[in-house]
Motif scaffolding. Structure first.
Motif, short mmCIF file in Angstrom:
data_model
loop_
_atom_site.label_atom_id
_atom_site.label_comp_id
_atom_site.label_asym_id
_atom_site.label_seq_id
_atom_site.Cartn_x
_atom_site.Cartn_y
_atom_site.Cartn_z
N UNK A 37 6.03 1.89 -15.79
CA UNK A 37 5.81 1.14 -14.55
C UNK A 37 5.60 2.08 -13.37
N UNK A 38 6.45 3.10 -13.24
CA UNK A 38 6.33 4.02 -12.12
C UNK A 38 5.03 4.81 -12.21
N UNK A 39 4.65 5.21 -13.43
CA UNK A 39 3.39 5.96 -13.58
C UNK A 39 2.18 5.14 -13.20
N UNK A 40 2.14 3.88 -13.63
CA UNK A 40 1.02 3.01 -13.27
C UNK A 40 0.97 2.76 -11.77
N UNK A 41 2.14 2.52 -11.17
CA UNK A 41 2.19 2.26 -9.73
C UNK A 41 1.71 3.48 -8.96
N UNK A 42 2.13 4.67 -9.38
CA UNK A 42 1.69 5.90 -8.70
C UNK A 42 0.17 6.08 -8.82
N UNK A 43 -0.36 5.80 -10.01
CA UNK A 43 -1.81 5.94 -10.20
C UNK A 43 -2.57 4.96 -9.32
N UNK A 44 -2.12 3.69 -9.28
CA UNK A 44 -2.79 2.68 -8.45
C UNK A 44 -2.66 3.03 -6.97
N UNK A 45 -1.48 3.54 -6.56
CA UNK A 45 -1.27 3.92 -5.17
C UNK A 45 -2.22 5.05 -4.77
N UNK A 46 -2.34 6.06 -5.60
CA UNK A 46 -3.19 7.19 -5.27
C UNK A 46 -4.66 6.78 -5.19
#
Length: 441
Positions: free
Chosen positions: A9-18
């Motif tokens: 979840x954190x990895x996907x959120x970071x990717x979408x945020x960037x």
């Protein structure tokens, strides 16, 4: 397993945020470079304060955009209306093509402070009101010239015998157009300033130049109301200003009359009413602007997704797989060399398995998602950056139907915007925004 899915979840959120920040940054750069926000605001103010512009000023760009809008339509409509057209664009093409590259609606920048005495009110040079004033002035001049060259004994009016012309009609025929405009408080173009330009005079102390034009993209409602009051005071009062705006066929005269009547001719109530009205108009204008920009963000999001070939489903699988690899390597001391079997598929033939493990696990999945771009760069301490072209692999990913569901998920995620994903990241990771006055416990 809970840790695995939390990492996912954190990895996907970071990717979408960037990636959302990349899309927002590109959009903001385009908007600032072309001055779209400022032009959008002043196009609205010109329409509201000065009225519609003349249809004769249609440029080649406008005709091209109109042809593109009509492409595929069976029914053809006139390019412009006889009474003029709006400066405010009515399509995404208009906002990002006609508005930046067409006629600039913004007033010219001035380094001078607001003048003590403003020029008289005049019709805008490119407005329908100015065209009508020019037509009436030409007709009056022709009539006056005809009256002056009429033969002796001719009557000024066929309804009257010679020497008995109606004195009122004679006065109308011989009236000087400039004096008529001055008496009514409205001058022809070039002899005064339009309502939008008078408004800019009241605001130019907070302005700075951008290619010789104003860069004001936001006007506080309270400052707008005070500026209108200042213009009305110098123009002889609110009622005189409304009368002249009505003579110019300005759309601003109707809401001004409504606010004036509702305020019962009380100046303070009138100022608050103008402030509330302008606040509502700016909110409506912001909603209209965001509706146009949303489609641009969709296009930019699609471009960013395809350039990085960001497959969200593939990225999620990589995150879970890397965690499984790390668990296997952690258990290597107890299970022996067979723990490295899942990693041998990613190693080159003959490569040391321990070196392969180090290489695979030292590159996290978050970094791997950016290695699918057509161009990559590798930083080396001795040789410096090394650029590599992967256009063939990138094109094969784009043409592979198996990646398109992941591309679509990425595109939809980017439409939520960077603020949304930042808020989700704070909630998932437990981060708290720093507030003033808080003390550590």
């Amino acid at each position: 397993m809970i840790s695995y899915y939390a990492d996912l979840a954190i990895g996907l959120i970071l990717a979408f945020l960037l990636l959302s920040l990349v899309v927002s940054g590109i959009n903001e750069g385009i908007v600032r470079l072309l001055g779209i926000r400022s032009k959008f605001l002043w196009a609205y103010l010109r329409d509201t304060l000065d009225g519609a512009e003349t249809a004769d000023g249609t440029s080649r760009l406008d005709r091209i955009l109109e042809a593109l809008k009509r492409l595929g339509r069976t029914a053809r409509t006139p390019l412009t209306q006889e009474e003029g057209r709006s400066r405010l664009p009515a399509s995404v093409l208009g906002v990002f093509a006609r508005l930046p590259f067409g006629r600039d609606p913004r007033p010219a920048f001035s380094r001078q402070p607001p003048p003590v005495e403003s020029p008289p009110l005049a019709a805008a040079a490119d407005s329908v009101a100015a065209e009508q004033m020019a037509t009436e002035q030409m007709a009056t001049e022709q009539t006056t010239a005809g009256q002056a060259t009429a033969p002796a004994g001719a009557s000024a009016d066929p309804a009257h015998p010679a020497g008995q012309a109606d004195p009122v009609e004679t006065a109308v025929l011989t009236l000087d157009p400039a004096q008529d405009g001055a008496a009514g408080g409205v001058l022809p173009p070039g002899q005064g300033k339009s309502m939008a330009e008078l408004l800019h005079e009241r605001l130019q102390e907070i302005d700075h130049a951008k290619r010789g034009r104003t860069s004001i993209a936001d006007i506080p409602p309270a400052r707008f109301a005070v500026a209108v009051m200042e213009i009305a005071t110098e123009h002889g009062g609110v009622e005189a200003l409304m009368r002249d705006l009505d003579a110019l066929k300005s759309p601003f005269s109707r809401p001004l009359k409504a606010v004036w009547d509702r305020a019962s001719h009380d100046l303070e109530a009138f100022r608050r009413g103008v402030e509330d009205w302008f606040d509502g108009e700016m909110e409506r204008l912001s909603l209209l602007y965001r509706r146009y920009v949303r489609w641009v963000l969709v296009a930019l999001g699609l471009v960013v997704t395809l350039v990085f070939s960001m497959d969200s489903l593939e990225y999620g699988k990589t995150l879970l797989r890397d965690n499984a690899y790390r668990s296997a390597v952690t258990a290597f001391g107890q299970t022996g060399p067979q723990a490295l079997e899942p990693l041998r598929e990613q190693c080159e033939p003959g490569q040391d398995p321990y070196a392969c493990v180090t290489d695979v696990l030292s590159t996290p999945a978050f970094v791997k998602i950016f290695t699918n771009a057509p161009v990559s760069v590798t930083m080396d301490a001795s040789d410096g950056p090394a650029w590599a072209w992967h256009g063939g692999d990138w094109w094969r990913r784009l043409t592979s139907p198996g990646h398109w569901p992941g591309f679509l998920i990425t595109l939809i995620a980017l439409l939520f915007g960077a603020p949304f994903w930042w808020d989700i990241l704070r909630r998932v990771s437990g981060l708290r925004a720093r507030t003033s006055g808080s003390t550590p416990s």
